[in-house]
Design an enzyme around this catalytic site. Structure first.
Site, mmCIF file in Angstrom:
data_model
loop_
_atom_site.group_PDB
_atom_site.id
_atom_site.type_symbol
_atom_site.label_atom_id
_atom_site.label_comp_id
_atom_site.label_asym_id
_atom_site.label_seq_id
_atom_site.Cartn_x
_atom_site.Cartn_y
_atom_site.Cartn_z
ATOM 1 N N LYS A 32 -5.112 8.004 -13.227
ATOM 2 C CA LYS A 32 -6.008 7.059 -13.913
ATOM 3 C C LYS A 32 -7.326 6.870 -13.154
ATOM 4 C CE LYS A 32 -3.094 3.524 -13.854
ATOM 5 N NZ LYS A 32 -1.852 3.965 -13.215
ATOM 6 N N ARG A 51 -1.429 -3.953 -18.726
ATOM 7 C CA ARG A 51 -0.145 -3.310 -18.427
ATOM 8 C C ARG A 51 1.053 -3.906 -19.148
ATOM 9 N NH1 ARG A 51 -1.783 -1.483 -12.715
ATOM 10 N NH2 ARG A 51 -0.343 0.169 -12.297
ATOM 11 N N ARG A 110 0.428 10.212 -1.108
ATOM 12 C CA ARG A 110 -0.943 9.728 -1.324
ATOM 13 C C ARG A 110 -1.475 9.031 -0.062
ATOM 14 N NH1 ARG A 110 -2.261 6.275 -6.638
ATOM 15 N NH2 ARG A 110 -0.608 4.896 -5.890
ATOM 16 N N ARG A 137 -0.722 3.133 1.194
ATOM 17 C CA ARG A 137 -0.508 1.803 0.632
ATOM 18 C C ARG A 137 0.915 1.321 0.903
ATOM 19 N NH1 ARG A 137 -2.661 2.252 -5.475
ATOM 20 N NH2 ARG A 137 -0.714 1.127 -5.799
ATOM 21 N N ARG A 148 8.265 0.807 -9.237
ATOM 22 C CA ARG A 148 7.042 0.721 -10.051
ATOM 23 C C ARG A 148 7.159 1.571 -11.313
ATOM 24 N NH1 ARG A 148 3.435 2.597 -5.582
ATOM 25 N NH2 ARG A 148 1.708 2.790 -7.032
HETATM 26 P P1 ADP Z 1 -0.630 2.205 -9.501
HETATM 27 O O1 ADP Z 1 -1.310 2.576 -10.795
HETATM 28 O O2 ADP Z 1 -0.632 3.300 -8.493
HETATM 29 O O3 ADP Z 1 0.726 1.614 -9.711
HETATM 30 P P2 ADP Z 1 -2.510 -0.017 -9.089
HETATM 31 O O4 ADP Z 1 -3.439 0.047 -7.949
HETATM 32 O O5 ADP Z 1 -3.059 0.143 -10.464
HETATM 33 O O6 ADP Z 1 -1.389 1.042 -8.777
HETATM 34 O O7 ADP Z 1 -1.717 -1.398 -9.064
HETATM 35 C C1 ADP Z 1 -1.075 -1.854 -7.901
HETATM 36 C C2 ADP Z 1 -0.272 -3.106 -8.200
HETATM 37 O O8 ADP Z 1 -1.138 -4.153 -8.674
HETATM 38 C C3 ADP Z 1 0.799 -2.997 -9.279
HETATM 39 O O9 ADP Z 1 1.984 -2.457 -8.763
HETATM 40 C C4 ADP Z 1 0.954 -4.453 -9.682
HETATM 41 O O10 ADP Z 1 1.680 -5.181 -8.717
HETATM 42 C C5 ADP Z 1 -0.468 -4.957 -9.640
HETATM 43 N N1 ADP Z 1 -1.170 -4.815 -10.935
HETATM 44 C C6 ADP Z 1 -2.261 -4.035 -11.178
HETATM 45 N N2 ADP Z 1 -2.668 -4.166 -12.451
HETATM 46 C C7 ADP Z 1 -1.822 -5.042 -13.041
HETATM 47 C C8 ADP Z 1 -1.728 -5.598 -14.352
HETATM 48 N N3 ADP Z 1 -2.575 -5.275 -15.340
HETATM 49 N N4 ADP Z 1 -0.717 -6.474 -14.587
HETATM 50 C C9 ADP Z 1 0.135 -6.827 -13.636
HETATM 51 N N5 ADP Z 1 0.104 -6.360 -12.381
HETATM 52 C C10 ADP Z 1 -0.865 -5.466 -12.070
#
Ligand code: ADP
Ligand code: ZN
Length: 219
Positions: A13, A88, A127, A160, A171
């Site tokens: 993404k 999400r 990563r 991370r 996740r």
């Molecule tokens: P990835 O796509 O690699 O899982 P992100 O950096 O997008 O990682 O997100 C990291 C964390 O941030 C998620 O695991 C969640 O805890 C939180 N998060 C990010 N975006 C959202 C969202 N829209 N709703 C709820 N939690 C979110």
């Protein structure tokens, strides 16, 4: 123009959004990056977020939506945004629709990136990210020239907290349960464009971004 990037963790993404933001000249915003910044700066919101993000659980919708709305209100978002990680869950998607309706905006495209679970887990655990410029590397697939150092800026690379195998599996489970239903949601609105970024079939981010832009021209 509003574009949503949809896909499992490490599905590409952010990488595709980075190209689209340059090509289309609209800002890209990563929810995860915003959250991690709050956490590292130990802000009030950061303290509330920390546990969820570290464990790989979703942050409550109310907090996410407050931050999303604030971002939509910023000056540079007037002409659109590329949303990476927002939204999400179905309730988040419904709330975003309302926010956009009030602004006379709509979602133009949802880029849905599909990748096998196997490849996702491999990408997550390998990563590494630059502390300084956020460039993303992979210790196996595309390592930095000097181990632990960013090719672009020389910054230190880190892993991370949530990029361990166990947390990545969690996740992915959360993704299938809470986020994957958005595919059907956006399929119904006609905004969904499904494609894949996969190293295994040598389909890399530039090709994916190129196809997205070509598809946009046909819409
Ligand atoms: P990835 O796509 O690699 O899982 P992100 O950096 O997008 O990682 O997100 C990291 C964390 O941030 C998620 O695991 C969640 O805890 C939180 N998060 C990010 N975006 C959202 C969202 N829209 N709703 C709820 N939690 C979110
Ligand atoms: Zn760097």
């Amino acid at each position: 123009m509003i574009i949503i990037m949809l896909g499992a963790p490490a599905s590409g993404k952010g990488s595709v959004a980075e190209i689209l933001t340059k090509e289309l000249n609209i800002p890209a915003v990563s929810s995860g990056d915003i959250f991690r910044k709050h956490i590292s700066e130990e802000t009030e919101i950061g303290k509330k977020l920390k546990e969820y993000v570290t464990k790989g659980e979703l942050v409550p919708d109310s907090i996410v939506l407050e931050m999303l709305e604030a971002r939509l209100n910023e000056e540079d978002a007037k002409n659109g945004l590329i949303l990476d990680g927002f939204v999400r869950t179905i309730p988040q998607a419904e709330a975003l629709d309302k926010m956009l309706e009030a602004r006379n905006q709509k979602i133009d495209l949802v880029v849905n990136l599909e990748t096998s679970d196997e490849e996702i887990l491999e990408r997550v655990v390998n990563r590494r990210i630059c502390k300084n410029c956020k460039a993303v590397y992979n210790t196996v697939l595309h390592p930095s020239a000097v181990k632990g150092k960013c090719d672009k800026c020389g910054g230190e690379l880190y892993q991370r907290d949530d990029d361990t195998l166990e947390r990545a599996k969690n996740r992915l489970e959360v993704y299938y349960k809470e986020t994957a239903p958005l595919q059907e949601y956006y399929e119904k609105t006609g905004a969904l464009y499904t494609t894949t970024l996969s190293v295994k079939i040598n389909r890399m981010k530039d090709e994916v971004a190129h196809d997205v832009i070509e598809y946009l021209k046909t819409k």
